[in-house]
Write a protein that holds these residues in place. Structure first.
Motif, short mmCIF file in Angstrom:
data_model
loop_
_atom_site.label_atom_id
_atom_site.label_comp_id
_atom_site.label_asym_id
_atom_site.label_seq_id
_atom_site.Cartn_x
_atom_site.Cartn_y
_atom_site.Cartn_z
N ALA A 74 0.84 -1.20 0.00
CA ALA A 74 0.00 0.00 0.00
C ALA A 74 0.87 1.25 0.00
CB ALA A 74 -0.91 -0.01 1.21
N VAL A 75 0.41 2.28 -0.70
CA VAL A 75 1.11 3.56 -0.77
C VAL A 75 0.42 4.54 0.19
CG1 VAL A 75 1.79 5.49 -2.24
CG2 VAL A 75 1.73 3.16 -3.17
N PRO A 76 1.09 5.00 1.23
CA PRO A 76 0.49 5.97 2.15
C PRO A 76 0.17 7.28 1.43
CG PRO A 76 2.43 4.96 3.14
CD PRO A 76 2.43 4.58 1.68
N THR A 77 -0.89 7.92 1.84
CA THR A 77 -1.27 9.20 1.24
C THR A 77 -0.23 10.26 1.53
OG1 THR A 77 -3.61 8.67 1.45
CG2 THR A 77 -3.03 11.00 1.18
N ASN A 78 0.09 11.04 0.52
CA ASN A 78 1.00 12.17 0.68
C ASN A 78 0.19 13.37 1.13
OD1 ASN A 78 2.87 14.21 0.51
ND2 ASN A 78 3.15 14.09 -1.70
N SER A 79 0.26 13.69 2.41
CA SER A 79 -0.51 14.81 2.95
C SER A 79 0.23 16.13 2.87
CB SER A 79 -0.90 14.51 4.41
OG SER A 79 0.27 14.27 5.19
N GLY A 80 1.41 16.13 2.32
CA GLY A 80 2.20 17.36 2.20
C GLY A 80 1.81 18.17 0.99
N GLY A 81 2.47 19.31 0.85
CA GLY A 81 2.14 20.21 -0.25
C GLY A 81 3.05 20.09 -1.45
N ALA A 82 3.96 19.12 -1.41
CA ALA A 82 4.87 18.91 -2.53
C ALA A 82 4.97 17.42 -2.82
CB ALA A 82 6.26 19.47 -2.21
N ALA A 83 5.46 17.10 -4.01
CA ALA A 83 5.62 15.69 -4.37
C ALA A 83 6.55 15.00 -3.37
CB ALA A 83 6.17 15.57 -5.78
N ARG A 84 6.25 13.76 -3.05
CA ARG A 84 7.04 12.97 -2.08
C ARG A 84 7.79 11.86 -2.81
NH1 ARG A 84 3.24 10.01 1.65
NH2 ARG A 84 3.56 8.31 0.15
N VAL A 85 9.04 11.67 -2.43
CA VAL A 85 9.87 10.64 -3.05
C VAL A 85 10.05 9.49 -2.04
CG1 VAL A 85 12.03 10.11 -4.21
CG2 VAL A 85 11.07 12.42 -4.35
N ASP A 86 9.59 8.30 -2.43
CA ASP A 86 9.61 7.13 -1.54
C ASP A 86 10.52 6.05 -2.11
OD1 ASP A 86 7.66 8.54 -0.16
OD2 ASP A 86 6.00 7.44 -1.10
N LEU A 87 10.72 5.01 -1.33
CA LEU A 87 11.46 3.83 -1.76
C LEU A 87 10.67 2.57 -1.45
CD1 LEU A 87 15.17 4.37 -0.57
CD2 LEU A 87 14.32 4.43 -2.93
N VAL A 88 10.86 1.58 -2.31
CA VAL A 88 10.50 0.19 -1.96
C VAL A 88 11.82 -0.51 -1.69
CG1 VAL A 88 9.43 -1.97 -2.69
CG2 VAL A 88 8.41 0.24 -3.36
N VAL A 89 11.93 -1.14 -0.52
CA VAL A 89 13.19 -1.74 -0.11
C VAL A 89 12.97 -3.19 0.31
CG1 VAL A 89 14.10 0.49 0.68
CG2 VAL A 89 12.97 -1.04 2.33
N LEU A 90 14.06 -3.95 0.28
CA LEU A 90 14.11 -5.22 0.99
C LEU A 90 14.81 -4.94 2.30
CD1 LEU A 90 15.10 -7.95 -1.65
CD2 LEU A 90 12.85 -7.49 -0.66
N ARG A 91 14.15 -5.30 3.40
CA ARG A 91 14.65 -4.99 4.74
C ARG A 91 14.95 -6.28 5.51
NH1 ARG A 91 10.67 -1.35 7.75
NH2 ARG A 91 11.73 0.29 6.53
N ALA A 92 16.25 -6.46 5.81
CA ALA A 92 16.66 -7.57 6.69
C ALA A 92 16.69 -7.03 8.11
CB ALA A 92 18.03 -8.09 6.28
N ASP A 93 15.93 -7.65 8.98
CA ASP A 93 15.81 -7.19 10.37
C ASP A 93 16.19 -8.34 11.29
OD1 ASP A 93 15.03 -6.34 12.89
OD2 ASP A 93 13.23 -5.31 12.15
N GLN A 94 17.37 -8.23 11.90
CA GLN A 94 17.84 -9.33 12.73
C GLN A 94 17.03 -9.48 14.02
OE1 GLN A 94 22.13 -9.88 13.05
NE2 GLN A 94 22.44 -8.65 11.21
N ALA A 95 16.41 -8.38 14.50
CA ALA A 95 15.55 -8.49 15.69
C ALA A 95 14.26 -9.21 15.34
CB ALA A 95 15.25 -7.11 16.25
N ALA A 96 13.75 -8.97 14.12
CA ALA A 96 12.50 -9.61 13.70
C ALA A 96 12.74 -10.96 13.05
CB ALA A 96 11.75 -8.70 12.73
N ASN A 97 14.02 -11.31 12.82
CA ASN A 97 14.37 -12.58 12.16
C ASN A 97 13.66 -12.74 10.82
OD1 ASN A 97 15.98 -13.40 14.36
ND2 ASN A 97 14.19 -14.21 15.45
#
Length: 337
Positions: free
Chosen positions: A74-97
């Motif tokens: 899902a893409v969160p709504t951009n509530s700001g007044g200018a275009a927003r630049v986001d990323l899609v990432v692969l996240r390795a989280d050792q705490a979450a395994n």
């Protein structure tokens, strides 16, 4: 000082960090594909409030990830007044395994990647731009940012190459090839980065002495089957006159091709009031493939259209008395045998 080694009986890998430090040497971070046009883990926007991640595998900080079906984010709504630049990432989280594909919001600039060796480690898949007041991402608003990781260099036996793999290197003896998916394309071979040698000058089979302390060097570079060569001579003496033309040696171990002549340019400048000249230096393979055996200069047999032009070879004393103060340079390239 503490030393650690594993895995051994009684010395196992007991932490995720130990595993990560070992496994990340097996492969670089990135989606498992050699082909940038592949859809492995590719992110797509379709003008909705979601983006999709295509199936595929990856390494992230030494941890393996595999997605066996398309994942929707899902893409969160951009509530700001200018275009927003986001990323899609692969996240390795050792705490979450776990390793997961995550949508990460930014601001007017792309958000930084989190990369903590023993915590959260992210690698990018795509950059998405969301208009102010919107949560819609179109295909044009998605920029591919995947790291790619493929096979290492493939060794090969001549006559038994494996099928071509796109953007993969293959080594066969001293020859290097790159795969285009259909065949292996030759891109390089054994070469000499840079070398110098002392040219041997002869006339009539006898070595020429240019004087003690003379400048006499050859500088060369061999790339594939081509050799670039510069020879510089600045005598400090005056060698004896000879009735034979000047020969000079090519770099040792790099003989010229025997199938054709190789040509160089030579230039002479006298420091003794005898002027200057330019000409062509030639390797005649029927005489020698390890020497330049003629430094020729043009002469005129007349000034009419029917006059036949000619050329003569350079001697130690003809047409110049080569001696201290003079400079002779030979420059060009030739094909190897």
């Amino acid at each position: 000082m503490a030393e650690f080694s594993a895995p051994f009986d009684g010395s196992s890998i007991t932490t995720e960090l130990q595993w990560s430090r070992m496994a990340r040497r097996w492969g670089s971070d990135g989606a498992h594909t050699e082909d940038p046009s592949s859809t492995v883990l590719k992110v797509t926007g379709s003008g909705t409030t979601n983006v999709t991640v295509a199936p595929g595998g990856a390494f992230v900080n030494g941890f393996y990830y595999y997605l066996d079906t398309t994942k929707t984010l899902a893409v969160p709504t951009n509530s700001g007044g200018a275009a927003r630049v986001d990323l899609v990432v692969l996240r390795a989280d050792q705490a979450a395994n776990s390793v997961t594909a995550v949508y990460k919001t930014g601001g007017t600039t792309v958000p930084p990647l989190t990369q903590v060796e023993d915590g959260v480690w992210e690698i990018p898949l795509a950059q998405c731009t969301v208009a102010a007041g919107s949560a819609v991402v179109t295909a044009a608003n998605v920029v591919d940012k995947r790291y790619l990781t493929g096979r290492g260099v493939v060794p090969s036996v001549s006559g038994a190459r494996p099928p071509s793999v796109k953007n993969t290197l293959l080594v066969e003896g001293t020859d290097l090839y790159v795969g285009d998916g259909a065949s292996w394309q030759y891109i390089g071979g054994q070469s000499v980065k840079e070398g110098q040698y002392t040219p041997v000058w002869t006339a009539g089979g006898s070595n020429i002495s240019w004087g003690s302390g003379s400048i006499n060097f050859g500088r060369y570079q061999s790339r594939l089957k081509r050799v670039d060569l510069t020879i510089q001579l600045q005598p400090t003496g005056n060698p004896a006159a000879s009735t034979d033309p000047i020969y000079v040696s090519l770099p040792p171990g790099l003989p010229a091709a025997s199938a054709h002549r190789s040509l160089f340019t030579w230039a002479f400048t006298s420091g003794n009031g005898e002027g200057s000249a330019v000409g062509v230096a030639i390797v005649f393979p029927t005489i020698s493939t390890s020497q330049i055996v003629a430094l020729r200069y043009p002469v005129a047999n007349g000034n009419t259209s029917t006059a036949i032009p000619n050329s003569y070879s350079l001697f130690t004393n003809t047409p110049f008395n080569i001696r201290s103060g003079d400079v002779l340079t030979i420059d060009g390239s030739y094909w190897l045998a």
